[in-house]
Design a protein around this motif. Sequence first.
Motif, PDB file in Angstrom:
ATOM      1  N   GLU A 121      30.625 -38.193  90.728  1.00 25.86           N
ATOM      2  CA  GLU A 121      30.689 -38.181  89.180  1.00 25.86           C
ATOM      3  C   GLU A 121      31.587 -39.098  88.661  1.00 25.86           C
ATOM      4  OE1 GLU A 121      32.888 -35.090  85.818  1.00 25.86           O
ATOM      5  OE2 GLU A 121      31.876 -34.220  87.466  1.00 25.86           O
ATOM      6  N   ASP A 122      32.814 -39.625  89.398  1.00 23.82           N
ATOM      7  CA  ASP A 122      33.726 -40.578  88.912  1.00 23.82           C
ATOM      8  C   ASP A 122      33.330 -41.922  88.901  1.00 23.82           C
ATOM      9  OD1 ASP A 122      35.448 -38.392  88.484  1.00 23.82           O
ATOM     10  OD2 ASP A 122      36.818 -38.976  90.013  1.00 23.82           O
ATOM     11  N   MET A 123      32.241 -42.105  89.685  1.00 25.08           N
ATOM     12  CA  MET A 123      31.412 -43.354  89.935  1.00 25.08           C
ATOM     13  C   MET A 123      30.214 -43.535  88.615  1.00 25.08           C
ATOM     14  SD  MET A 123      29.681 -45.421  93.034  1.00 25.08           S
ATOM     15  CE  MET A 123      28.973 -46.843  92.905  1.00 25.08           C
ATOM     16  N   ALA A 124      29.511 -42.364  88.544  1.00 26.08           N
ATOM     17  CA  ALA A 124      28.214 -42.472  87.945  1.00 26.08           C
ATOM     18  C   ALA A 124      28.585 -42.105  86.527  1.00 26.08           C
ATOM     19  CB  ALA A 124      27.285 -41.202  88.419  1.00 26.08           C
ATOM     20  N   ILE A 125      29.230 -41.232  86.080  1.00 24.68           N
ATOM     21  CA  ILE A 125      29.646 -41.111  84.561  1.00 24.68           C
ATOM     22  C   ILE A 125      30.151 -42.141  83.825  1.00 24.68           C
ATOM     23  CG2 ILE A 125      30.711 -39.597  82.802  1.00 24.68           C
ATOM     24  CD1 ILE A 125      28.415 -38.217  84.601  1.00 24.68           C
ATOM     25  N   PRO A 126      31.263 -42.874  84.317  1.00 25.07           N
ATOM     26  CA  PRO A 126      31.534 -44.189  83.633  1.00 25.07           C
ATOM     27  C   PRO A 126      30.355 -45.147  83.470  1.00 25.07           C
ATOM     28  CG  PRO A 126      33.235 -43.613  85.377  1.00 25.07           C
ATOM     29  CD  PRO A 126      32.048 -42.674  85.497  1.00 25.07           C
ATOM     30  N   GLY A 127      29.536 -45.406  84.669  1.00 21.50           N
ATOM     31  CA  GLY A 127      28.324 -46.347  84.336  1.00 21.50           C
ATOM     32  C   GLY A 127      27.389 -45.642  83.177  1.00 21.50           C
ATOM     33  N   ALA A 128      27.181 -44.343  83.339  1.00 20.96           N
ATOM     34  CA  ALA A 128      26.308 -43.751  82.342  1.00 20.96           C
ATOM     35  C   ALA A 128      26.666 -44.022  80.755  1.00 20.96           C
ATOM     36  CB  ALA A 128      26.113 -42.272  82.555  1.00 20.96           C
ATOM     37  N   LEU A 129      28.407 -43.730  80.705  1.00 19.47           N
ATOM     38  CA  LEU A 129      28.845 -44.053  79.346  1.00 19.47           C
ATOM     39  C   LEU A 129      28.615 -45.339  78.991  1.00 19.47           C
ATOM     40  CD1 LEU A 129      31.938 -41.725  79.960  1.00 19.47           C
ATOM     41  CD2 LEU A 129      30.087 -41.125  78.148  1.00 19.47           C
ATOM     42  N   TYR A 130      28.826 -46.282  79.791  1.00 20.61           N
ATOM     43  CA  TYR A 130      29.001 -47.861  79.643  1.00 20.61           C
ATOM     44  C   TYR A 130      27.508 -48.346  79.081  1.00 20.61           C
ATOM     45  CZ  TYR A 130      28.487 -52.775  80.753  1.00 20.61           C
ATOM     46  OH  TYR A 130      28.246 -54.283  80.652  1.00 20.61           O
ATOM     47  N   MET A 131      26.398 -47.653  79.805  1.00 23.64           N
ATOM     48  CA  MET A 131      25.152 -48.140  79.284  1.00 23.64           C
ATOM     49  C   MET A 131      24.695 -47.084  78.058  1.00 23.64           C
ATOM     50  SD  MET A 131      22.867 -46.780  82.387  1.00 23.64           S
ATOM     51  CE  MET A 131      22.176 -45.030  82.278  1.00 23.64           C
ATOM     52  N   GLY A 132      25.271 -46.100  77.470  1.00 24.04           N
ATOM     53  CA  GLY A 132      24.936 -45.562  76.389  1.00 24.04           C
ATOM     54  C   GLY A 132      23.998 -44.350  76.620  1.00 24.04           C
ATOM     55  N   ALA A 133      23.892 -43.907  77.785  1.00 26.46           N
ATOM     56  CA  ALA A 133      23.005 -42.641  77.911  1.00 26.46           C
ATOM     57  C   ALA A 133      23.280 -41.656  77.049  1.00 26.46           C
ATOM     58  CB  ALA A 133      23.562 -42.074  79.461  1.00 26.46           C
ATOM     59  N   ALA A 134      22.285 -40.867  76.789  1.00 24.78           N
ATOM     60  CA  ALA A 134      22.260 -40.064  75.651  1.00 24.78           C
ATOM     61  C   ALA A 134      22.751 -38.651  76.121  1.00 24.78           C
ATOM     62  CB  ALA A 134      20.923 -39.569  75.156  1.00 24.78           C
ATOM     63  N   ASP A 135      22.816 -38.285  77.415  1.00 28.20           N
ATOM     64  CA  ASP A 135      23.716 -37.245  78.346  1.00 28.20           C
ATOM     65  C   ASP A 135      23.881 -37.780  79.399  1.00 28.20           C
ATOM     66  OD1 ASP A 135      24.764 -35.093  79.284  1.00 28.20           O
ATOM     67  OD2 ASP A 135      22.891 -33.605  78.542  1.00 28.20           O
ATOM     68  N   PRO A 136      25.289 -38.261  79.486  1.00 26.60           N
ATOM     69  CA  PRO A 136      25.578 -38.674  80.834  1.00 26.60           C
ATOM     70  C   PRO A 136      25.236 -37.657  82.100  1.00 26.60           C
ATOM     71  CG  PRO A 136      27.251 -39.386  79.279  1.00 26.60           C
ATOM     72  CD  PRO A 136      26.407 -38.224  78.728  1.00 26.60           C
TER      73      PRO A 136
END
Length: 364
Positions: free
Chosen positions: A183-198
């Motif tokens: 989670e601590d690796m994937a969610i920052p990446g998802a937030l950075y790229m603007g995912a609708a639901d990380p």
Amino acid sequence: MTRTSHHWPTLTRRSFVRSLASVGVAAAGFSLLARPARAAPEMTYFTWGGYEVPEMHTAFIEKYGASPNIALFGDDEEGLQKARGGFNADVSHPCYSGIDRWRDSGVIQQIDSSRLSNWPDLLPTFRNIKGLAVDGKQWLVPIDWGNTSIIYRSDLVDIEEESWSLLWDERYEGKIAMSSATEDMAIPGALYMGAADPYNLTDEELVKLREVLTEQRRLVKFYSNDDTTLQQALASGEIVAAVGWNSSYTQLRRQGVPVKYMSPKEGIITWICGAVLMKDAPHVDEAYDFIDALIDPRTGVYMIEEFGFGHSNGKAYEMVSPDVLAEVGIPKDPEPMLASALLSIDMKNKEAIERMLEEVRAGF
């Protein structure tokens, strides 16, 4: 308020578990008070390393004269698998992100919050978390919470706006650390790229996540879950920004390191953990008393002052000095912070994401 003398410079779930394992500690009972009220308690508490200290359940010791039996797990999944395998505890301490798996596995029972004297004092956020209550009974009683965000050296990093994009800033190549936790690796990446639901990425977003994390890889000095290593690297200036918990930020501040804990414009990640009553708990009355002690405001004071984590009981914040709250980065009224946070939940497609992250870290 003066801090207690029980202070570990780098105490977190992960580092404390490792330190206990190194000396062969797997379970223990502790006594804080000298006057037992009756026979020693028989219940068992199954928890993270670091949460078994007497100061975390003072009210229970006052009633029973001693701590319960305590067994430790390294993470939610280990705890769940041991429970499914027949380990018979009374109370355990998973996190909200994993509570669906614990409930669906049939290893826990609902908790009657009317049996908890401290329940009315819990912050509204914690008494009303979606999915935890059915007909006034709880699947999990929230105890502790904390944030996952970017800790950065304020004297070495120049930013105009706080954002997860700092972890992709070319100026800091070789000066960034990432967590290797899923989670601590994937969610920052998802937030950075603007995912609708990380926490629920589409197939297209999963492809994009691999791309942004692969792009980031050459900027990263190391991937690690070792909080001691992270803190030392930030203190020395070897790295200038890292994904970390507010507990690491607190310890660095206490060491005099000029760091800030970011509130990214895309949202800060907040985790919540708590107590569950195991399905076949053999000592239910003791278990209720113990859960009540875990949400006692004195437990909250200790947790805030020593761990730098937040607590579910609103009275605890009134008992901690404003200077200490400022030092650990928690407001006296944490409700607005909690309302705007991205609450950590279980990720969809987690196994596929874990495989992908392993490949990214390995350079595939």
